[in-house]
Design an enzyme around this catalytic site. Structure first.
Site, PDB file in Angstrom:
ATOM      1  N   GLY A  75       0.837  -1.193   0.000  1.00  0.00           N
ATOM      2  CA  GLY A  75       0.000   0.000   0.000  1.00  0.00           C
ATOM      3  C   GLY A  75       0.870   1.240   0.000  1.00  0.00           C
ATOM      4  O   GLY A  75       2.060   1.180   0.327  1.00  0.00           O
TER       5      GLY A  75
ATOM      6  N   GLN B  41       2.933   9.965   1.731  1.00  0.00           N
ATOM      7  CA  GLN B  41       4.275   9.380   1.765  1.00  0.00           C
ATOM      8  C   GLN B  41       5.144   9.820   0.599  1.00  0.00           C
ATOM      9  O   GLN B  41       6.362   9.690   0.644  1.00  0.00           O
ATOM     10  CB  GLN B  41       4.176   7.844   1.747  1.00  0.00           C
ATOM     11  CG  GLN B  41       3.605   7.265   3.022  1.00  0.00           C
ATOM     12  CD  GLN B  41       3.463   5.758   2.914  1.00  0.00           C
ATOM     13  OE1 GLN B  41       2.495   5.261   2.370  1.00  0.00           O
ATOM     14  NE2 GLN B  41       4.443   5.019   3.423  1.00  0.00           N
TER      15      GLN B  41
ATOM     16  N   CYS C 152       6.236  -0.378   7.385  1.00  0.00           N
ATOM     17  CA  CYS C 152       5.865   0.830   6.646  1.00  0.00           C
ATOM     18  C   CYS C 152       7.039   1.266   5.787  1.00  0.00           C
ATOM     19  O   CYS C 152       8.176   1.292   6.254  1.00  0.00           O
ATOM     20  CB  CYS C 152       5.491   1.948   7.625  1.00  0.00           C
ATOM     21  SG  CYS C 152       4.987   3.477   6.806  1.00  0.00           S
ATOM     22  N   LEU C 153       6.751   1.624   4.546  1.00  0.00           N
ATOM     23  CA  LEU C 153       7.813   2.064   3.640  1.00  0.00           C
ATOM     24  C   LEU C 153       8.467   3.354   4.134  1.00  0.00           C
ATOM     25  O   LEU C 153       9.587   3.657   3.744  1.00  0.00           O
ATOM     26  CB  LEU C 153       7.246   2.263   2.230  1.00  0.00           C
ATOM     27  CG  LEU C 153       6.752   0.980   1.531  1.00  0.00           C
ATOM     28  CD1 LEU C 153       6.014   1.328   0.245  1.00  0.00           C
ATOM     29  CD2 LEU C 153       7.910   0.037   1.257  1.00  0.00           C
TER      30      LEU C 153
ATOM     31  N   HIS D 149      -4.150   1.534   8.062  1.00  0.00           N
ATOM     32  CA  HIS D 149      -2.773   2.045   8.040  1.00  0.00           C
ATOM     33  C   HIS D 149      -2.647   3.211   7.044  1.00  0.00           C
ATOM     34  O   HIS D 149      -2.034   4.237   7.355  1.00  0.00           O
ATOM     35  CB  HIS D 149      -1.842   0.878   7.662  1.00  0.00           C
ATOM     36  CG  HIS D 149      -0.395   1.210   7.501  1.00  0.00           C
ATOM     37  ND1 HIS D 149       0.592   0.717   8.356  1.00  0.00           N
ATOM     38  CD2 HIS D 149       0.263   1.969   6.593  1.00  0.00           C
ATOM     39  CE1 HIS D 149       1.772   1.162   7.951  1.00  0.00           C
ATOM     40  NE2 HIS D 149       1.607   1.931   6.889  1.00  0.00           N
ATOM     41  N   GLU D 150      -3.252   3.048   5.862  1.00  0.00           N
ATOM     42  CA  GLU D 150      -3.111   4.080   4.820  1.00  0.00           C
ATOM     43  C   GLU D 150      -3.936   5.332   5.142  1.00  0.00           C
ATOM     44  O   GLU D 150      -3.477   6.453   4.906  1.00  0.00           O
ATOM     45  CB  GLU D 150      -3.527   3.530   3.451  1.00  0.00           C
ATOM     46  CG  GLU D 150      -2.764   2.294   2.974  1.00  0.00           C
ATOM     47  CD  GLU D 150      -1.261   2.437   2.999  1.00  0.00           C
ATOM     48  OE1 GLU D 150      -0.742   3.562   3.065  1.00  0.00           O
ATOM     49  OE2 GLU D 150      -0.589   1.394   2.964  1.00  0.00           O
TER      50      GLU D 150
ATOM     51  N   HIS E  15      -2.107   7.493   7.420  1.00  0.00           N
ATOM     52  CA  HIS E  15      -1.101   8.341   6.750  1.00  0.00           C
ATOM     53  C   HIS E  15      -1.730   9.646   6.259  1.00  0.00           C
ATOM     54  O   HIS E  15      -1.136  10.715   6.394  1.00  0.00           O
ATOM     55  CB  HIS E  15      -0.506   7.621   5.538  1.00  0.00           C
ATOM     56  CG  HIS E  15       0.651   6.714   5.842  1.00  0.00           C
ATOM     57  ND1 HIS E  15       1.787   7.132   6.508  1.00  0.00           N
ATOM     58  CD2 HIS E  15       0.862   5.409   5.554  1.00  0.00           C
ATOM     59  CE1 HIS E  15       2.640   6.109   6.614  1.00  0.00           C
ATOM     60  NE2 HIS E  15       2.100   5.050   6.045  1.00  0.00           N
TER      61      HIS E  15
HETATM   62  O1  GNR Z   1       4.121  -2.649   2.511  1.00  0.00           O
HETATM   63  C1  GNR Z   1       3.506  -2.515   3.573  1.00  0.00           C
HETATM   64  N1  GNR Z   1       3.246  -3.602   4.311  1.00  0.00           N
HETATM   65  C2  GNR Z   1       2.415  -3.597   5.426  1.00  0.00           C
HETATM   66  C3  GNR Z   1       2.429  -4.713   6.251  1.00  0.00           C
HETATM   67  C4  GNR Z   1       1.609  -4.769   7.356  1.00  0.00           C
HETATM   68  C5  GNR Z   1       0.760  -3.722   7.631  1.00  0.00           C
HETATM   69  C6  GNR Z   1       0.728  -2.602   6.819  1.00  0.00           C
HETATM   70  C7  GNR Z   1       1.553  -2.548   5.711  1.00  0.00           C
HETATM   71  S1  GNR Z   1       1.502  -1.167   4.677  1.00  0.00           S
HETATM   72  C8  GNR Z   1       3.112  -1.165   4.033  1.00  0.00           C
HETATM   73  C9  GNR Z   1       3.279  -0.111   2.959  1.00  0.00           C
HETATM   74  C10 GNR Z   1       3.124   1.256   3.591  1.00  0.00           C
HETATM   75  O2  GNR Z   1       3.931   1.771   4.308  1.00  0.00           O
HETATM   76  N2  GNR Z   1       1.993   1.871   3.378  1.00  0.00           N
HETATM   77  O3  GNR Z   1       1.761   3.055   3.964  1.00  0.00           O
HETATM   78 NI    NI Z   2       2.948   3.084   5.748  1.00  0.00          NI
END
Ligand code: GNR
Ligand code: NI
Length: 171
Positions: free
Chosen positions: A46, A51, A91-92, A133-134, A137
Site C-alpha cells: 500500500g 508518503q 511501513c515504507l 494504516h493508509e 497516513h
Molecule cells: O508494505 C507494507 N506492508 C504492510 C504490512 C503490514 C501492515 C501494513 C503494511 S503497509 C506497508 C506499505 C506502507 O507503508 N503503506 O503506507
Molecule cells: Ni505506511
C-alpha cells in the site's frame, strides 16, 4: 509513469493532514499511476499520497501475490468498524522496523474509484489492516504512534543514523 521519492520518518511532512481531492481528473490519475509504480518498485502492499509528499487524500494498494490487482481509494472514509485484530505491521516510511499493532478486524470503507465513481467495500484481515494504516497516513498518523514513546524514540534514533550514513555515502 515516474517513480516518486518516499518520505521517511521523522520527516515532518509525514505529519500533515491531507486535503480531499476535489475531482478525479488527469492530474489525480497521473498521481495514481506514479504511486502504483512507486509502490510496486518498493515492494509495498500500500502507499498513501502523503508518503510521496502529495497533499491529497489518495491511497493505492495491491495485496495480490501476482502484483496485478491494483486498488485505488480516493477520499477514502471508514464508515463502520468492528472487532479487533493484532498484526505485525511495517511501513515504507519506517524502513526495517516491524511491530504489532491492534486495529479493527472489519471495516467498511467508502471511496471514489479512478473514474471518480463512489463505491463501498467491506474488508477484513490484512486488507482491513492496510486500509486503516493508509488512511492514518492521510491524517498524518503512523503505525509507530501506537507503540510506547520509548520504542518510538529508539526507532527514530536508528533511522536518523541510517539516513545520516546514507547522506555521507552520497556526498
Ligand atoms: O508494505 C507494507 N506492508 C504492510 C504490512 C503490514 C501492515 C501494513 C503494511 S503497509 C506497508 C506499505 C506502507 O507503508 N503503506 O503506507
Ligand atoms: Ni505506511
Amino acid at each position: 509513469m515516474s517513480k516518486l521519492k518516499i518520505l521517511e520518518y521523522p520527516d515532518p511532512r509525514l505529519r500533515r493532514v491531507a486535503r480531499p481531492a476535489e475531482n478525479v481528473d488527469e492530474r489525480e490519475r497521473k498521481l495514481v499511476e506514479d504511486m502504483l509504480e512507486t509502490m510496486y518498485d518498493a515492494r509495498g502492499i500500500g502507499l498513501a499520497a502523503t508518503q510521496v509528499d502529495e497533499d491529497v487524500r489518495i491511497v493505492v494498494m495491491d495485496l495480490s501475490d501476482s502484483r496485478d490487482e491494483p486498488r485505488v481509494f480516493i477520499n477514502p472514509e471508514i464508515l463502520d468498524r468492528s472487532g479487533s485484530q493484532c498484526y505485525e505491521e511495517g511501513c515504507l516510511s519506517v524502513p526495517g522496523f516491524y511491530a504489532e499493532v491492534t486495529r479493527a478486524e472489519q471495516v467498511k470503507v467508502g471511496a471514489l474509484d479512478i473514474d471518480g465513481k463512489p463505491y463501498e467495500l467491506e474488508a477484513d484481515g490484512l486488507l482491513a489492516v492496510c486500509i486503516q494504516h493508509e488512511i492514518d497516513h492521510l491524517d498524518g498518523k503512523m503505525f509507530i504512534d501506537y507503540l510506547s514513546p520509548l520504542k518510538r524514540r529508539m526507532i527514530g534514533k536508528k533511522l536518523r543514523k541510517q539516513q545520516n550514513s546514507r547522506e555521507k555515502a552520497t556526498a
